[in-house]
Design a protein around this motif. Structure first.
Motif, mmCIF file in Angstrom:
data_model
loop_
_atom_site.group_PDB
_atom_site.id
_atom_site.type_symbol
_atom_site.label_atom_id
_atom_site.label_comp_id
_atom_site.label_asym_id
_atom_site.label_seq_id
_atom_site.Cartn_x
_atom_site.Cartn_y
_atom_site.Cartn_z
ATOM 1 N N GLY A 16 2.956 14.852 -13.321
ATOM 2 C CA GLY A 16 3.670 13.539 -13.427
ATOM 3 C C GLY A 16 4.797 13.478 -14.075
ATOM 4 N N PHE A 61 -6.172 8.713 -9.726
ATOM 5 C CA PHE A 61 -5.323 9.310 -9.167
ATOM 6 C C PHE A 61 -4.590 8.816 -7.937
ATOM 7 N N ALA A 64 -2.360 6.158 -7.973
ATOM 8 C CA ALA A 64 -1.104 6.391 -8.422
ATOM 9 C C ALA A 64 -0.387 7.217 -7.284
ATOM 10 N N TYR A 68 3.148 6.194 -5.226
ATOM 11 C CA TYR A 68 4.431 7.077 -5.430
ATOM 12 C C TYR A 68 4.801 7.249 -4.167
ATOM 13 N N THR A 84 4.185 7.568 -11.059
ATOM 14 C CA THR A 84 4.387 8.567 -11.912
ATOM 15 C C THR A 84 3.687 8.407 -13.108
ATOM 16 N N PHE A 87 -0.268 8.219 -13.060
ATOM 17 C CA PHE A 87 -0.632 9.465 -12.737
ATOM 18 C C PHE A 87 -0.588 10.250 -13.831
ATOM 19 N N ALA A 88 0.463 10.473 -14.673
ATOM 20 C CA ALA A 88 0.463 10.881 -15.890
ATOM 21 C C ALA A 88 -0.549 10.501 -16.969
#
Length: 119
Positions: A16, A61, A64, A68, A84, A87-88
């Motif tokens: 991420g 996830f 996310a 993206y 991102t 996700f991170a």
């Protein structure tokens, strides 16, 4: 198994971060927005079911990654950033043991119980 999962989530966090680095935006955006997905916990003001839905929506996830990919496909860099960071952040939460929530209580997650009363 928990150690193996943590290593996987650490890899996801690094992925991420690397993906955000490819957006070309300042790292201040990443730092400033990293904990914004936790606003989803406000859903617990209403009830556990609404709280779990809101939390899971911003900590999934798949969502996310979808944001993206849509950002890349439509040349919408703000969606890349959102994807991102989601996700991170989700990977970071999983490293700490916070998983997706079940609708019965905040402490009941797909990774197991969290909090002081893990029974």
């Amino acid at each position: 198994m928990k150690t193996q999962l943590k290593f996987e989530y650490i890899a996801f966090l690094i992925l991420g971060i690397l993906a955000f680095g490819n957006t070309g935006y300042s790292w201040w955006w990443f730092a400033g927005l990293f904990f914004v997905p936790d606003i989803s916990m406000l859903g617990y003001i209403f009830n556990n079911k609404t709280g779990a839905f809101c939390y899971n929506l911003l900590h999934h996830f798949g969502i996310a990654i979808l944001l993206y990919i849509i950002g890349i496909s439509l040349s919408l860099p703000y969606l890349n950033i959102i994807g991102t960071i989601l996700f991170a952040h989700s990977a970071f939460d999983r490293i700490l043991g916070y998983g997706l929530k079940y609708p019965d209580s905040f402490q009941n997650t797909h990774l197991g119980k969290i909090g002081k009363n893990k029974n």
